[in-house]
Design a protein around this motif. Structure first.
Motif, PDB file in Angstrom:
ATOM      1  N   GLN A   1     -39.506  -1.820  29.128  1.00  0.00           N
ATOM      2  CA  GLN A   1     -38.504  -2.782  29.588  1.00  0.00           C
ATOM      3  C   GLN A   1     -37.096  -2.233  29.401  1.00  0.00           C
ATOM      4  O   GLN A   1     -36.224  -2.441  30.256  1.00  0.00           O
ATOM      5  CB  GLN A   1     -38.665  -4.108  28.855  1.00  0.00           C
ATOM      6  N   LEU A   2     -36.852  -1.521  28.302  1.00  0.00           N
ATOM      7  CA  LEU A   2     -35.534  -0.908  28.095  1.00  0.00           C
ATOM      8  C   LEU A   2     -35.212   0.104  29.188  1.00  0.00           C
ATOM      9  O   LEU A   2     -34.096   0.143  29.703  1.00  0.00           O
ATOM     10  CB  LEU A   2     -35.473  -0.229  26.724  1.00  0.00           C
TER      11      LEU A   2
ATOM     12  N   GLN B   1     -50.059  -4.056  18.555  1.00  0.00           N
ATOM     13  CA  GLN B   1     -48.739  -3.608  18.121  1.00  0.00           C
ATOM     14  C   GLN B   1     -48.236  -2.459  18.991  1.00  0.00           C
ATOM     15  O   GLN B   1     -47.085  -2.472  19.428  1.00  0.00           O
ATOM     16  CB  GLN B   1     -48.784  -3.179  16.658  1.00  0.00           C
TER      17      GLN B   1
ATOM     18  N   ASN C   1     -47.284  -3.797  22.407  1.00  0.00           N
ATOM     19  CA  ASN C   1     -45.999  -4.503  22.358  1.00  0.00           C
ATOM     20  C   ASN C   1     -44.833  -3.524  22.293  1.00  0.00           C
ATOM     21  O   ASN C   1     -43.818  -3.706  22.968  1.00  0.00           O
ATOM     22  CB  ASN C   1     -45.947  -5.455  21.156  1.00  0.00           C
ATOM     23  N   GLU C   2     -44.976  -2.481  21.471  1.00  0.00           N
ATOM     24  CA  GLU C   2     -43.920  -1.476  21.365  1.00  0.00           C
ATOM     25  C   GLU C   2     -43.728  -0.750  22.694  1.00  0.00           C
ATOM     26  O   GLU C   2     -42.597  -0.491  23.118  1.00  0.00           O
ATOM     27  CB  GLU C   2     -44.246  -0.484  20.254  1.00  0.00           C
TER      28      GLU C   2
ATOM     29  N   GLN D   1     -36.824   7.608  25.108  1.00  0.00           N
ATOM     30  CA  GLN D   1     -38.049   6.861  24.851  1.00  0.00           C
ATOM     31  C   GLN D   1     -39.225   7.831  24.962  1.00  0.00           C
ATOM     32  O   GLN D   1     -39.287   8.620  25.904  1.00  0.00           O
ATOM     33  CB  GLN D   1     -38.239   5.714  25.851  1.00  0.00           C
TER      34      GLN D   1
ATOM     35  N   THR E   1     -44.396  -1.926  25.662  1.00  0.00           N
ATOM     36  CA  THR E   1     -43.788  -2.881  26.583  1.00  0.00           C
ATOM     37  C   THR E   1     -42.282  -2.953  26.362  1.00  0.00           C
ATOM     38  O   THR E   1     -41.503  -2.945  27.318  1.00  0.00           O
ATOM     39  CB  THR E   1     -44.429  -4.270  26.409  1.00  0.00           C
ATOM     40  N   THR E   2     -41.867  -2.974  25.130  1.00  0.00           N
ATOM     41  CA  THR E   2     -40.434  -3.012  24.822  1.00  0.00           C
ATOM     42  C   THR E   2     -39.741  -1.754  25.315  1.00  0.00           C
ATOM     43  O   THR E   2     -38.673  -1.829  25.941  1.00  0.00           O
ATOM     44  CB  THR E   2     -40.222  -3.180  23.306  1.00  0.00           C
ATOM     45  N   ARG E   3     -40.350  -0.584  25.058  1.00  0.00           N
ATOM     46  CA  ARG E   3     -39.742   0.672  25.515  1.00  0.00           C
ATOM     47  C   ARG E   3     -39.643   0.721  27.039  1.00  0.00           C
ATOM     48  O   ARG E   3     -38.622   1.132  27.589  1.00  0.00           O
ATOM     49  CB  ARG E   3     -40.537   1.861  24.978  1.00  0.00           C
TER      50      ARG E   3
ATOM     51  N   THR F   1     -50.275   4.192  24.831  1.00  0.00           N
ATOM     52  CA  THR F   1     -50.495   3.381  23.637  1.00  0.00           C
ATOM     53  C   THR F   1     -51.765   3.880  22.955  1.00  0.00           C
ATOM     54  O   THR F   1     -52.428   4.799  23.444  1.00  0.00           O
ATOM     55  CB  THR F   1     -50.666   1.887  23.980  1.00  0.00           C
TER      56      THR F   1
ATOM     57  N   GLN G   1     -34.622  -1.865  32.521  1.00  0.00           N
ATOM     58  CA  GLN G   1     -33.343  -2.568  32.499  1.00  0.00           C
ATOM     59  C   GLN G   1     -32.174  -1.603  32.630  1.00  0.00           C
ATOM     60  O   GLN G   1     -31.184  -1.905  33.304  1.00  0.00           O
ATOM     61  CB  GLN G   1     -33.206  -3.388  31.214  1.00  0.00           C
TER      62      GLN G   1
END
Length: 180
Positions: free
Chosen positions: A58-59, A48, A51-52, A127, A54-56, A154, A62
């Motif tokens: 990627q934001l 978990q 994954n969190e 972030q 990775t999302t941060r 993480t 991007q």
């Protein structure tokens, strides 16, 4: 005449030794099941947080890539922690900056200009968990391209992000950058 019955211990119940063996076996089985359950929870938590992260990450990537694609000018600070971009997002001029330091990434946007230095006027962290990858700088400029490298912490191992973003069109020279 009396009848002789064979010795029948089956009606006597469990002996103490049998009871101890059953309790030990049950304890071993329950211990094994508890260990499996605890490991599953720990693994789930690791997955978990990864994954969190990775999302941060990627934001952040991007956001940098989007601003750079539409950049008219950009600048990386000498210490490699700040990226300032004079960009045209949605057809309007936007001054955008990304600053990575102290375990966080900050992003700010202005329609007119960016501060000359990092100040307390910057918004709260965008972030969290953003750290430097060893001694590699967060931002490196190479001509019309900026490379970015950072890790997101993480519960287990950090997640590494690396990327490059380039200006699609070189600056025309007619605009004033968003910074002094």
């Amino acid at each position: 005449m009396s009848r002789a019955y064979p010795d029948d211990d089956s009606s006597a119940g469990l002996s103490l030794i049998e009871l101890i063996i059953y309790v030990l076996l049950a304890s071993v089985l329950l211990g094994a099941m508890a260990t499996i359950l605890i490991n599953s929870w720990s693994t789930q938590k690791d997955v978990q947080t990864t994954n969190e992260a990775t999302t941060r990450g990627q934001l952040i990537g991007q956001g940098i890539e989007r601003a750079m694609r539409n950049a008219q000018a950009f600048e990386v600070s000498t210490d490699g922690t700040l990226l300032r971009i004079d960009t045209r997002l949605d057809g309007a001029r936007r001054c955008q900056a990304f600053w990575m330091t102290g375990g966080a990434a900050y992003m700010t946007t202005s329609a007119t200009s960016l501060p000359a230095a990092i100040t307390t006027d910057w918004p709260d962290p965008w972030q969290l968990g953003v750290v430097q990858n060893g001694t590699t700088r967060f931002f490196e400029q190479d001509g019309l391209t900026v490379a970015f490298t950072f890790d997101i912490t993480t519960e287990s191992a950090p997640v590494r992000f690396e990327g490059e973003a380039a200006m699609r069109t070189p600056a025309t020279g007619g605009t004033t950058p968003c910074w002094p």
